[in-house]
Write a protein that holds these residues in place. Sequence first.
Motif, PDB file in Angstrom:
ATOM      1  N   GLU A 150       0.787  -1.331  -0.069  1.00 55.81           N
ATOM      2  CA  GLU A 150       0.044   0.009   0.089  1.00 55.81           C
ATOM      3  C   GLU A 150       0.898   1.171   0.029  1.00 55.81           C
ATOM      4  N   LEU A 151       2.076   1.065   0.603  1.00 55.78           N
ATOM      5  CA  LEU A 151       2.987   2.254   0.626  1.00 55.78           C
ATOM      6  C   LEU A 151       3.931   2.486  -0.692  1.00 55.78           C
ATOM      7  N   GLY A 152       3.678   1.402  -1.739  1.00 60.08           N
ATOM      8  CA  GLY A 152       4.387   1.467  -2.838  1.00 60.08           C
ATOM      9  C   GLY A 152       5.939   1.317  -2.690  1.00 60.08           C
ATOM     10  N   VAL A 153       6.337   0.660  -1.552  1.00 58.86           N
ATOM     11  CA  VAL A 153       7.654   0.597  -1.269  1.00 58.86           C
ATOM     12  C   VAL A 153       8.057  -1.027  -1.205  1.00 58.86           C
ATOM     13  N   PRO A 154       9.201  -1.375  -1.744  1.00 62.34           N
ATOM     14  CA  PRO A 154       9.531  -2.768  -1.650  1.00 62.34           C
ATOM     15  C   PRO A 154       9.851  -3.073  -0.228  1.00 62.34           C
ATOM     16  N   VAL A 155       9.272  -4.275   0.208  1.00 59.61           N
ATOM     17  CA  VAL A 155       9.313  -4.745   1.601  1.00 59.61           C
ATOM     18  C   VAL A 155      10.594  -4.604   2.149  1.00 59.61           C
ATOM     19  N   GLN A 156      11.783  -4.922   1.224  1.00 59.51           N
ATOM     20  CA  GLN A 156      13.068  -4.919   1.866  1.00 59.51           C
ATOM     21  C   GLN A 156      13.501  -3.596   2.235  1.00 59.51           C
ATOM     22  N   GLU A 157      12.938  -2.631   1.776  1.00 60.89           N
ATOM     23  CA  GLU A 157      13.079  -1.277   2.303  1.00 60.89           C
ATOM     24  C   GLU A 157      12.276  -0.345   3.209  1.00 60.89           C
ATOM     25  N   CYS A 158      11.647  -1.568   3.992  1.00 60.14           N
ATOM     26  CA  CYS A 158      10.863  -1.005   4.999  1.00 60.14           C
ATOM     27  C   CYS A 158      11.126  -1.539   6.418  1.00 60.14           C
ATOM     28  N   VAL A 159      11.077  -0.736   7.273  1.00 60.20           N
ATOM     29  CA  VAL A 159      11.371  -1.300   8.828  1.00 60.20           C
ATOM     30  C   VAL A 159       9.842  -1.332   9.497  1.00 60.20           C
ATOM     31  N   TYR A 160      10.002  -2.559  10.520  1.00 63.07           N
ATOM     32  CA  TYR A 160       8.592  -2.834  11.300  1.00 63.07           C
ATOM     33  C   TYR A 160       8.991  -2.042  12.621  1.00 63.07           C
ATOM     34  N   VAL A 161       8.370  -1.368  13.321  1.00 61.85           N
ATOM     35  CA  VAL A 161       8.576  -1.205  14.575  1.00 61.85           C
ATOM     36  C   VAL A 161       7.455  -1.869  15.648  1.00 61.85           C
ATOM     37  N   GLY A 162       7.607  -2.522  16.406  1.00 58.33           N
ATOM     38  CA  GLY A 162       6.580  -3.093  17.281  1.00 58.33           C
ATOM     39  C   GLY A 162       7.206  -3.559  18.648  1.00 58.33           C
ATOM     40  N   ASP A 163       6.231  -4.082  19.696  1.00 56.96           N
ATOM     41  CA  ASP A 163       6.583  -4.458  20.869  1.00 56.96           C
ATOM     42  C   ASP A 163       6.572  -5.870  21.406  1.00 56.96           C
ATOM     43  N   THR A 164       6.092  -6.721  20.435  1.00 56.84           N
ATOM     44  CA  THR A 164       5.797  -8.146  20.765  1.00 56.84           C
ATOM     45  C   THR A 164       7.059  -9.173  20.039  1.00 56.84           C
ATOM     46  N   VAL A 165       7.154 -10.351  20.393  1.00 57.95           N
ATOM     47  CA  VAL A 165       7.680 -11.329  19.651  1.00 57.95           C
ATOM     48  C   VAL A 165       7.233 -11.346  18.380  1.00 57.95           C
ATOM     49  N   SER A 166       5.755 -11.528  18.069  1.00 50.48           N
ATOM     50  CA  SER A 166       5.316 -11.782  16.840  1.00 50.48           C
ATOM     51  C   SER A 166       5.242 -10.607  16.134  1.00 50.48           C
ATOM     52  N   ASP A 167       5.451  -9.410  16.518  1.00 50.05           N
ATOM     53  CA  ASP A 167       5.699  -8.416  15.746  1.00 50.05           C
ATOM     54  C   ASP A 167       7.057  -8.562  15.139  1.00 50.05           C
ATOM     55  N   MET A 168       7.876  -8.994  15.997  1.00 46.52           N
ATOM     56  CA  MET A 168       9.306  -9.021  15.285  1.00 46.52           C
ATOM     57  C   MET A 168       9.436 -10.361  14.131  1.00 46.52           C
TER      58      MET A 168
END
Length: 223
Positions: free
Chosen positions: A155-173
């Motif tokens: 949806e952002l129009g960005v390759p997934v390899q150029e994204c960072v995910y920020v979260g607080d749980t093990v499942s997020d990571m």
Amino acid sequence: MTRAIVFDLDGTLADTPAAIAELLVEVAAEFGVTVTPEQAAKTVGRPLEESFGELLGKREEDSETESAVTRYRELFEQRVIGKKTELLYPSVVEGLRILRDSGAKLAVGTSKITPTAEALLSAMEIRDFFDVVVGHDKVSRGKPNPEMGQRSAYELGVPVQECVYVGDTVSDMQMAREAGMGAVAVTYGVAPRSELNKLNGVTCCDDFMAVVNACDTESAFVS
């Protein structure tokens, strides 16, 4: 290289996990099931259908589970969303502004359904920072399946390899790594640092400005 950062919501941007656990306990009691705060806390961050299915001992598609989810959402809107900007963790607004001004695209990828996430972000007055909001209703499988990360990048129009995910749980990571995203964990949310430190390829941050710094380095991104 265009870069994007996708944020979890509860326990990452919004200090809501304790309130969520309290509501899970209360709603379970309304349906005749006694749940301890500790039991409820272990389900925070999952889709509500999954949480109540486990807590009530029902299938996720059971009518009682669905009724519990509906009741929870009513209470969440009444009691939690109304707290508005009080829910924000320290430095979130400042940090989001820095990241946006740096040219990064920003998104939210959350286990909440999109309308609830949108309402919470608007109440906290940070909705305008984000280009995209992806809720659990936009994917067929929740975290730790990589679909949410992949959908956010799409949806952002960005390759997934150029994204960072920020979260607080093990499942997020786990979701971030499975999707091929960079993984940044905050230690002030649901999972303690001791659990997050065990994960490979994850940068741990103790506050939101540390997140900003981590996302501004090459090491946060998957090459």
